[in-house]
Design a protein around this motif. Structure first.
Motif, PDB file in Angstrom:
ATOM      1  N   GLY A 359       0.810  -1.210   0.000  1.00  0.00           N
ATOM      2  CA  GLY A 359       0.000   0.000   0.000  1.00  0.00           C
ATOM      3  C   GLY A 359       0.844   1.262   0.000  1.00  0.00           C
ATOM      4  N   TYR A 360       0.459   2.200  -0.864  1.00  0.00           N
ATOM      5  CA  TYR A 360       1.103   3.518  -0.940  1.00  0.00           C
ATOM      6  C   TYR A 360       0.007   4.571  -0.789  1.00  0.00           C
ATOM      7  CZ  TYR A 360       4.763   0.637  -3.022  1.00  0.00           C
ATOM      8  OH  TYR A 360       5.694  -0.344  -3.257  1.00  0.00           O
ATOM      9  N   ASP A 361       0.392   5.808  -0.862  1.00  0.00           N
ATOM     10  CA  ASP A 361      -0.576   6.902  -0.746  1.00  0.00           C
ATOM     11  C   ASP A 361      -1.486   6.914  -1.971  1.00  0.00           C
ATOM     12  OD1 ASP A 361      -1.949   9.155   0.008  1.00  0.00           O
ATOM     13  OD2 ASP A 361      -0.365  10.546  -0.624  1.00  0.00           O
ATOM     14  N   GLY A 362      -2.705   6.421  -1.826  1.00  0.00           N
ATOM     15  CA  GLY A 362      -3.679   6.455  -2.909  1.00  0.00           C
ATOM     16  C   GLY A 362      -3.632   5.297  -3.877  1.00  0.00           C
ATOM     17  N   ILE A 363      -2.739   4.317  -3.647  1.00  0.00           N
ATOM     18  CA  ILE A 363      -2.617   3.219  -4.614  1.00  0.00           C
ATOM     19  C   ILE A 363      -2.117   1.964  -3.911  1.00  0.00           C
ATOM     20  CG2 ILE A 363      -0.264   3.886  -5.263  1.00  0.00           C
ATOM     21  CD1 ILE A 363      -0.952   3.031  -8.141  1.00  0.00           C
ATOM     22  N   ILE A 364      -2.606   0.812  -4.343  1.00  0.00           N
ATOM     23  CA  ILE A 364      -2.186  -0.487  -3.815  1.00  0.00           C
ATOM     24  C   ILE A 364      -1.735  -1.361  -4.982  1.00  0.00           C
ATOM     25  CG2 ILE A 364      -2.904  -2.579  -2.589  1.00  0.00           C
ATOM     26  CD1 ILE A 364      -5.044  -0.878  -1.187  1.00  0.00           C
ATOM     27  N   LEU A 365      -0.614  -2.026  -4.824  1.00  0.00           N
ATOM     28  CA  LEU A 365      -0.100  -2.958  -5.826  1.00  0.00           C
ATOM     29  C   LEU A 365      -0.229  -4.380  -5.298  1.00  0.00           C
ATOM     30  CD1 LEU A 365       3.234  -1.171  -6.859  1.00  0.00           C
ATOM     31  CD2 LEU A 365       0.944  -0.822  -7.808  1.00  0.00           C
ATOM     32  N   GLU A 366      -0.762  -5.270  -6.116  1.00  0.00           N
ATOM     33  CA  GLU A 366      -0.767  -6.693  -5.795  1.00  0.00           C
ATOM     34  C   GLU A 366       0.338  -7.350  -6.605  1.00  0.00           C
ATOM     35  OE1 GLU A 366      -3.584 -10.702  -5.882  1.00  0.00           O
ATOM     36  OE2 GLU A 366      -4.473  -8.729  -6.310  1.00  0.00           O
ATOM     37  N   VAL A 367       1.263  -8.031  -5.920  1.00  0.00           N
ATOM     38  CA  VAL A 367       2.525  -8.458  -6.526  1.00  0.00           C
ATOM     39  C   VAL A 367       2.736  -9.955  -6.318  1.00  0.00           C
ATOM     40  CG1 VAL A 367       5.009  -8.008  -6.614  1.00  0.00           C
ATOM     41  CG2 VAL A 367       3.445  -6.162  -5.983  1.00  0.00           C
ATOM     42  N   THR A 368       3.230 -10.633  -7.350  1.00  0.00           N
ATOM     43  CA  THR A 368       3.554 -12.049  -7.240  1.00  0.00           C
ATOM     44  C   THR A 368       4.944 -12.225  -6.633  1.00  0.00           C
ATOM     45  OG1 THR A 368       4.611 -12.183  -9.423  1.00  0.00           O
ATOM     46  CG2 THR A 368       2.218 -12.488  -9.327  1.00  0.00           C
ATOM     47  N   GLU A 369       5.291 -13.475  -6.330  1.00  0.00           N
ATOM     48  CA  GLU A 369       6.617 -13.765  -5.789  1.00  0.00           C
ATOM     49  C   GLU A 369       7.713 -13.486  -6.810  1.00  0.00           C
ATOM     50  OE1 GLU A 369       6.607 -17.727  -4.340  1.00  0.00           O
ATOM     51  OE2 GLU A 369       5.125 -17.354  -2.773  1.00  0.00           O
ATOM     52  N   SER A 370       7.359 -13.450  -8.096  1.00  0.00           N
ATOM     53  CA  SER A 370       8.339 -13.154  -9.142  1.00  0.00           C
ATOM     54  C   SER A 370       8.373 -11.663  -9.482  1.00  0.00           C
ATOM     55  CB  SER A 370       8.021 -13.964 -10.403  1.00  0.00           C
ATOM     56  OG  SER A 370       6.718 -13.694 -10.869  1.00  0.00           O
ATOM     57  N   SER A 371       7.805 -10.818  -8.610  1.00  0.00           N
ATOM     58  CA  SER A 371       7.868  -9.349  -8.730  1.00  0.00           C
ATOM     59  C   SER A 371       7.083  -8.801  -9.912  1.00  0.00           C
ATOM     60  CB  SER A 371       9.334  -8.873  -8.814  1.00  0.00           C
ATOM     61  OG  SER A 371       9.997  -9.097  -7.597  1.00  0.00           O
ATOM     62  N   GLN A 372       6.029  -9.491 -10.313  1.00  0.00           N
ATOM     63  CA  GLN A 372       5.126  -8.968 -11.339  1.00  0.00           C
ATOM     64  C   GLN A 372       3.889  -8.388 -10.665  1.00  0.00           C
ATOM     65  OE1 GLN A 372       6.027  -8.801 -14.431  1.00  0.00           O
ATOM     66  NE2 GLN A 372       7.851 -10.059 -14.248  1.00  0.00           N
ATOM     67  N   VAL A 373       3.461  -7.223 -11.122  1.00  0.00           N
ATOM     68  CA  VAL A 373       2.283  -6.564 -10.553  1.00  0.00           C
ATOM     69  C   VAL A 373       1.043  -7.081 -11.289  1.00  0.00           C
ATOM     70  CG1 VAL A 373       1.129  -4.376 -10.102  1.00  0.00           C
ATOM     71  CG2 VAL A 373       3.625  -4.519  -9.946  1.00  0.00           C
ATOM     72  N   VAL A 374       0.187  -7.798 -10.568  1.00  0.00           N
ATOM     73  CA  VAL A 374      -0.979  -8.410 -11.208  1.00  0.00           C
ATOM     74  C   VAL A 374      -2.197  -7.507 -11.166  1.00  0.00           C
ATOM     75  CG1 VAL A 374      -0.175 -10.753 -10.791  1.00  0.00           C
ATOM     76  CG2 VAL A 374      -1.642  -9.639  -9.095  1.00  0.00           C
ATOM     77  N   SER A 375      -2.211  -6.542 -10.260  1.00  0.00           N
ATOM     78  CA  SER A 375      -3.327  -5.588 -10.241  1.00  0.00           C
ATOM     79  C   SER A 375      -2.914  -4.304  -9.545  1.00  0.00           C
ATOM     80  CB  SER A 375      -4.561  -6.181  -9.540  1.00  0.00           C
ATOM     81  OG  SER A 375      -4.363  -6.267  -8.152  1.00  0.00           O
ATOM     82  N   VAL A 376      -3.594  -3.223  -9.920  1.00  0.00           N
ATOM     83  CA  VAL A 376      -3.392  -1.901  -9.328  1.00  0.00           C
ATOM     84  C   VAL A 376      -4.744  -1.410  -8.840  1.00  0.00           C
ATOM     85  CG1 VAL A 376      -2.808   0.500  -9.805  1.00  0.00           C
ATOM     86  CG2 VAL A 376      -1.433  -1.321 -10.795  1.00  0.00           C
ATOM     87  N   THR A 377      -4.782  -0.943  -7.587  1.00  0.00           N
ATOM     88  CA  THR A 377      -6.012  -0.401  -7.016  1.00  0.00           C
ATOM     89  C   THR A 377      -5.814   1.068  -6.676  1.00  0.00           C
ATOM     90  OG1 THR A 377      -6.606  -2.545  -6.046  1.00  0.00           O
ATOM     91  CG2 THR A 377      -7.709  -0.595  -5.144  1.00  0.00           C
ATOM     92  N   LEU A 378      -6.675   1.925  -7.217  1.00  0.00           N
ATOM     93  CA  LEU A 378      -6.672   3.355  -6.920  1.00  0.00           C
ATOM     94  C   LEU A 378      -7.799   3.658  -5.961  1.00  0.00           C
ATOM     95  CD1 LEU A 378      -6.272   4.883 -10.489  1.00  0.00           C
ATOM     96  CD2 LEU A 378      -4.467   4.457  -8.823  1.00  0.00           C
ATOM     97  N   PHE A 379      -7.521   4.496  -4.977  1.00  0.00           N
ATOM     98  CA  PHE A 379      -8.581   4.872  -4.025  1.00  0.00           C
ATOM     99  C   PHE A 379      -8.383   6.322  -3.573  1.00  0.00           C
ATOM    100  CE2 PHE A 379      -5.079   3.037  -1.655  1.00  0.00           C
ATOM    101  CZ  PHE A 379      -4.946   3.876  -0.549  1.00  0.00           C
TER     102      PHE A 379
END
Length: 379
Positions: A359-379
């Motif tokens: 989680g970051y300011d205004g955004i969440i990254l969902e990440v695999t063990e191989s460092s690939q971002v599978v989804s981005v959530t904006l709030f």
């Protein structure tokens, strides 16, 4: 008893129900609906480059469908084993039967139907290629030139007319075509703002700006059409991490608009019916959410260096997590939470079932063990 597979050739455009330029999500979804006709489908990809790997759907026993790496678009269709009776194949071009259980497709038959072409071991036409090899192993090797009129065609390949199916073109992206109309070409993400969607055809479509806290559910329906599913928010497991007043949070309601065909979810607030969150999906092979959503080609846009900078920095879905994390916050990555989407699916076996939420300011990254971002959530 197998039913006959009857397919027609459309040079540069498609074969049977398969259209060049179709998305991976669309094709697999269609194959699922036609399991009686296509009961066996294998998915092949390179797990070491899962975000940008070309993908092959092997539809047993006759079809190989090659999809491009970044945009996951159907690039090349290969029809093989024309004489395999399980099931038998009828290959047609316009109203002419080229190959069937009673008709063997030979070099002379191709020439009669499609006319002359350049000399070579294979017969190549714009968007169409007839090969006399069982597979591509001998492609490019030096061998005696053979133009026996009775040579039997072993494989038929269809690709865009901009290329002729040669091996060196296999990793190219598919050129924009009419089959992509209405799909999202790219999605530019701005933290604390929303997302700008650019649709096909890119030359004439106006971008859609979806703003958090402003765009309404009605706006989404007008601009993107009705969602494939409306899902009312029931999973409250993340509420324990909220710093908001618990009683107030319990009164808050909402529902999701799921646009699986665009790789997007929108959380709509209950009282005001405006967008509260936007979720963009990368459709990474091997990840828990693979093929639930079409790939959304998202880019996270940063702040321009100055007022005259019209090319602000961006990070894209295929960049590694470490690169995107440093882009969002040059400091150390924030603490993460473990998420296993296979907890409730005992029979699902994946090489990397668990992901982590950062989680970051205004955004969440969902990440695999191989460092690939599978989804981005904006709030």
């Amino acid at each position: 008893m197998y039913s006959t597979l009857e397919v027609d050739i459309r040079p540069g455009l498609g074969l049977g129900i398969f259209e060049i330029g179709s998305s991976l999500w669309t094709v697999i979804d269609r194959l699922r609906r036609l399991q009686h006709a296509f009961p066996q489908v294998d998915i092949k990809y390179d797990p070491d480059t899962s975000a940008i790997t070309p993908i092959i759907l092997h539809v047993r026993p006759h079809l190989d469908l090659l999809f491009s790496g970044r945009y996951q678009r159907l690039h090349t269709i290969c029809l093989r084993k024309l004489r395999d009776p399980s099931p038998p194949v009828i290959l047609k071009y316009k109203d002419t039967i080229l190959s069937s259980t009673d008709e063997v497709l030979r070099r002379v038959g191709v020439s009669r139907t499609f006319g002359p072409t350049y000399p070579g071991d294979d017969l190549r036409y714009p968007g169409l290629w007839f090969s006399f090899d069982e597979d591509g192993i001998s492609e490019g090797l030096k061998r005696p030139h053979n133009e026996d009129r009775t040579q039997e065609v072993k494989r038929v390949l269809i690709s865009q007319k901009e290329n002729d199916g040669r091996a060196q073109d296999a990793l190219d992206e598919v050129e924009e075509c009419s089959n992509m109309a209405g799909d999202i070409a790219r999605a530019v993400v701005k933290v604390h703002d929303g997302v700008t969607l650019y649709l096909y055809p890119t030359a004439t479509s106006q971008p859609l700006h979806i703003k958090i806290g402003e765009t309404t559910a009605q706006d989404l329906t007008v601009e993107l059409g009705p969602p494939l599913r409306v899902h009312y928010k029931e999973d409250e497991r993340m509420k324990i991490h909220s710093t908001s007043d618990v009683a107030g949070a319990d009164r808050e309601t909402g529902y999701f608009y799921n646009y699986f065909q665009h790789g997007l979810d929108f959380l709509i607030s209950g009282p005001k019916h405006v967008v509260k969150k936007i979720i963009l999906h990368s459709n990474i092979p091997g990840s828990p959410l693979f093929q639930r959503y079409k790939r959304c080609n998202w880019e996270i846009e940063g702040k321009p260096e100055d007022d005259e900078d019209d090319t602000p920095p961006r990070k894209r879905f295929y960049d590694r997590f470490e690169t995107i994390s440093h882009f969002l916050s040059p400091r150390e990555p924030p603490p993460s939470m473990l998420l296993d989407r296979t907890d409730e699916e005992e029979d699902l076996k994946l090489p990397n079932p668990a992901t982590r939420l950062h989680g970051y300011d205004g955004i969440i990254l969902e990440v695999t063990e191989s460092s690939q971002v599978v989804s981005v959530t904006l709030f």
